[in-house]
Design an enzyme around this catalytic site. Structure first.
Site, mmCIF file in Angstrom:
data_model
loop_
_atom_site.group_PDB
_atom_site.id
_atom_site.type_symbol
_atom_site.label_atom_id
_atom_site.label_comp_id
_atom_site.label_asym_id
_atom_site.label_seq_id
_atom_site.Cartn_x
_atom_site.Cartn_y
_atom_site.Cartn_z
ATOM 1 N N LYS A 1 -12.109 -0.173 -8.494
ATOM 2 C CA LYS A 1 -13.077 -0.732 -9.455
ATOM 3 C C LYS A 1 -12.342 -1.354 -10.642
ATOM 4 O O LYS A 1 -11.427 -0.733 -11.207
ATOM 5 C CB LYS A 1 -14.024 0.359 -9.957
ATOM 6 C CG LYS A 1 -14.940 0.866 -8.858
ATOM 7 C CD LYS A 1 -16.040 1.725 -9.415
ATOM 8 C CE LYS A 1 -16.963 2.082 -8.261
ATOM 9 N NZ LYS A 1 -17.233 3.495 -8.154
ATOM 10 N N GLU B 1 2.017 6.928 4.731
ATOM 11 C CA GLU B 1 2.538 5.847 5.585
ATOM 12 C C GLU B 1 2.392 6.235 7.060
ATOM 13 O O GLU B 1 1.966 5.425 7.887
ATOM 14 C CB GLU B 1 4.002 5.592 5.217
ATOM 15 C CG GLU B 1 4.633 4.414 5.927
ATOM 16 C CD GLU B 1 6.004 4.085 5.333
ATOM 17 O OE1 GLU B 1 6.401 4.719 4.332
ATOM 18 O OE2 GLU B 1 6.668 3.184 5.864
ATOM 19 N N ASP C 1 -2.670 5.524 -5.776
ATOM 20 C CA ASP C 1 -4.138 5.447 -5.724
ATOM 21 C C ASP C 1 -4.576 4.030 -6.110
ATOM 22 O O ASP C 1 -4.133 3.506 -7.129
ATOM 23 C CB ASP C 1 -4.750 6.470 -6.682
ATOM 24 C CG ASP C 1 -4.406 7.902 -6.278
ATOM 25 O OD1 ASP C 1 -4.293 8.159 -5.069
ATOM 26 O OD2 ASP C 1 -4.228 8.749 -7.173
HETATM 27 N N1 SAM Z 1 3.242 9.233 -2.271
HETATM 28 C C1 SAM Z 1 2.528 10.082 -1.330
HETATM 29 C C2 SAM Z 1 2.462 9.418 0.017
HETATM 30 O O1 SAM Z 1 2.744 8.217 0.107
HETATM 31 O O2 SAM Z 1 2.152 10.091 0.995
HETATM 32 C C3 SAM Z 1 1.135 10.454 -1.883
HETATM 33 C C4 SAM Z 1 0.180 9.328 -2.050
HETATM 34 S S1 SAM Z 1 -1.346 9.842 -2.818
HETATM 35 C C5 SAM Z 1 -2.462 8.596 -2.370
HETATM 36 C C6 SAM Z 1 -1.047 9.432 -4.523
HETATM 37 C C7 SAM Z 1 -0.414 10.576 -5.311
HETATM 38 O O3 SAM Z 1 -0.123 10.098 -6.623
HETATM 39 C C8 SAM Z 1 -1.323 11.794 -5.477
HETATM 40 O O4 SAM Z 1 -0.626 12.969 -5.128
HETATM 41 C C9 SAM Z 1 -1.682 11.774 -6.966
HETATM 42 O O5 SAM Z 1 -1.915 13.066 -7.490
HETATM 43 C C10 SAM Z 1 -0.465 11.100 -7.568
HETATM 44 N N2 SAM Z 1 -0.735 10.422 -8.853
HETATM 45 C C11 SAM Z 1 -1.775 9.610 -9.129
HETATM 46 N N3 SAM Z 1 -1.714 9.159 -10.383
HETATM 47 C C12 SAM Z 1 -0.596 9.689 -10.927
HETATM 48 C C13 SAM Z 1 0.001 9.617 -12.213
HETATM 49 N N4 SAM Z 1 -0.558 8.885 -13.189
HETATM 50 N N5 SAM Z 1 1.152 10.288 -12.436
HETATM 51 C C14 SAM Z 1 1.710 11.052 -11.454
HETATM 52 N N6 SAM Z 1 1.173 11.173 -10.206
HETATM 53 C C15 SAM Z 1 0.046 10.498 -9.947
#
Ligand code: SAM
Length: 211
Positions: A122, A194, A118
């Site tokens: 901001k 991706e 993510d």
């Molecule tokens: N890695 C996957 C992909 O490339 O398709 C998912 C990408 S998605 C944008 C980001 C994932 O990271 C989400 O499922 C979110 O819940 C997880 N995530 C975000 N912050 C995290 C954290 N601090 N610890 C573990 N997972 C986290």
């Protein structure tokens, strides 16, 4: 990632504690025993729906994979998908990356993957970026010497921020790729994001670094 409320998720997690490890801190320092072999352990943080880790586990049967995913409603989807396979080299953990040092001992991990983390664009949220220096400290401690942090994203702002963050932390950049799909890399396993973003014509960035 879009998260739907899944009222059955708690029961599912309980029923599948052998796979989505309920108290992972109890295995700190003994993950090799949990897998029953001494193969290297690769961790993906933010595993999402599991496409990457499942693809990696198939491609590298002599590596153990652990997916760490914060969102319960997402990790259950990953678990359902992976449990349909017969891979015995994947485990999942439903925890925040903040907890990594409670879960893994020093030097226990060989590689860490951050895929399409993510971006938290901001500035006031920058501490939540998985490439913020407080997370880098955790990765450094659990990674073995010469262990790599491999980061892919479509988000240019996050990529630029992360390169600076790695550099300020004193890390060595071993690869900075500004258009991953322009090269033929048979080792690249695509994640859900991706596939989605590259289908829209977005460039995919990758950085491999070590501490
Ligand atoms: N890695 C996957 C992909 O490339 O398709 C998912 C990408 S998605 C944008 C980001 C994932 O990271 C989400 O499922 C979110 O819940 C997880 N995530 C975000 N912050 C995290 C954290 N601090 N610890 C573990 N997972 C986290």
């Amino acid at each position: 990632m879009r998260q739907r409320n899944k009222p059955w998720a708690d029961d599912f997690l309980k029923e599948n504690e052998h796979f989505i490890i309920a108290d992972p801190q109890l295995n700190k320092g003994s993950w090799s025993e949990v897998f029953g072999n001494s193969n290297p352990i690769y961790v993906e943080i933010g595993t999402g729906k599991g496409q990457f880790i499942a693809g990696m586990a198939e491609k590298y049967p002599d590596v153990n994979f652990i997916g760490v995913e914060l969102a319960k409603s997402v990790i259950v989807t990953a678990a359902q998908k992976i449990m349909e396979t017969d891979y015995d080299n994947i485990l999942l953990i439903n925890k925040d990356a903040e907890d990594l040092k409670n879960i893994f001992a020093m030097d226990e991990i060989s590689q860490i993957y951050l895929n399409f983390s993510d971006p938290w664009p901001k500035n006031r949220h920058k501490k939540r970026r998985l490439t913020f220096h407080t997370f880098l400290e955790k990765y450094r401690d659990i990674l073995q010497k010469n262990g790599e942090l491999i980061f892919k994203t479509d988000n240019r702002g996050l990529f630029e921020y992360s390169l600076v963050s790695f550099s300020e932390f004193g890390m060595t950049l071993k690869e900075v790729n500004l258009d991953l799909h322009a090269i033929d890399d048979p080792g690249n396993v695509m994640t859900e994001y991706e596939e989605k973003f590259s289908a829209k014509g977005q460039v995919i960035y990758r950085c491999r670094s070590e501490f």
